[in-house]
Design an enzyme around this catalytic site. Sequence first.
Site, short mmCIF file in Angstrom:
data_model
loop_
_atom_site.label_atom_id
_atom_site.label_comp_id
_atom_site.label_asym_id
_atom_site.label_seq_id
_atom_site.Cartn_x
_atom_site.Cartn_y
_atom_site.Cartn_z
N ASP A 1 33.05 54.93 7.77
CA ASP A 1 32.35 53.92 8.56
C ASP A 1 31.96 52.72 7.71
OD1 ASP A 1 30.08 55.55 10.85
OD2 ASP A 1 32.24 55.29 10.88
N LYS B 1 32.26 50.36 12.65
CA LYS B 1 31.71 49.68 13.81
C LYS B 1 30.64 48.74 13.29
CE LYS B 1 31.41 54.21 15.94
NZ LYS B 1 30.49 55.14 16.57
N MET C 1 19.10 50.25 14.80
CA MET C 1 19.98 49.38 15.59
C MET C 1 19.18 48.40 16.45
SD MET C 1 22.64 52.34 16.89
CE MET C 1 21.33 53.40 17.48
#
Length: 248
Positions: free
Chosen positions: A34, A56, A170
């Site tokens: 990732d 991502k 996030m």
Amino acid sequence: MGKVYLTGAGPGDIDLLTVKALRVVREADVIIYDRLANPDILKEAKDGCEFVYVGKADGRHTLPQDQINEVIYQNALKYDNVVRLKGGDPLVFGRGGEEAKYLKERGIAFEFIPGVTSAISVPAYAGIPVTHRGVAVSFKVVTGHEAPNKEHSQVDWESMKADETIVFLMGLHNLGNIAKNLIRIGRSEDTPCAVISKGTTPEQKSVTGTLADIHAKVKAAGIKTPALIVVGKVVELKKDLEWINEKD
Ligand code: SAH
């Protein structure tokens, strides 16, 4: 058929990689990784190890999750030792459970290798304990990605009235909404907050404030992702417990 190690890479500082994770990385035939996994970890792989990037950025998927699942599966058909390396812990907003389920349904063996999650370690590197005797007896880790004004929110804002520590992952792009919602449900405007960017790395940077002013302060400081938000009285301990000199 191979085995897949769903492995936590830790929050950034390579020394926070677990001994077990390092062992499987060194034995891997392929590492599927990732954006948040420290790329220096890949230097530990053996010669000939293949690297597959499926990163991502903040919920914007480079590859949709079902395609990532399929990439892992296809590699497990090809190789003996497959490492799926993810930032922090693979099961804390890491979708490791979904990947494991997909593999299990197809008869592929897997192991979870927990990692040091950013939710606890990043505050620690900024001098903020998530619990502290007499200050906070519980903490919560919440997604900050979901828009708080969404009609059918899965996030239970009303449950955040208590004087506990809340860590939002996030949530940087949603910081203004998060602060507004916490004030709306009754948290005081003076509630201490911190936003910590690139925690545990040489580029760690933190900003502290209150629910009332944190958004403006973070904007002014030009804080970048990845970043997490800590809300609660424990943030006040930072001034006494800071142990890293952050660069300006
Ligand atoms: N599985 C990861 C979390 C994945 S969600 C873990 O256990 O840490 C991604 C979010 O984690 C980012 O948006 C950010 O909020 C947080 N994050 C991850 N690494 C971070 C870091 N080094 N500094 C600050 N926040 C980080």
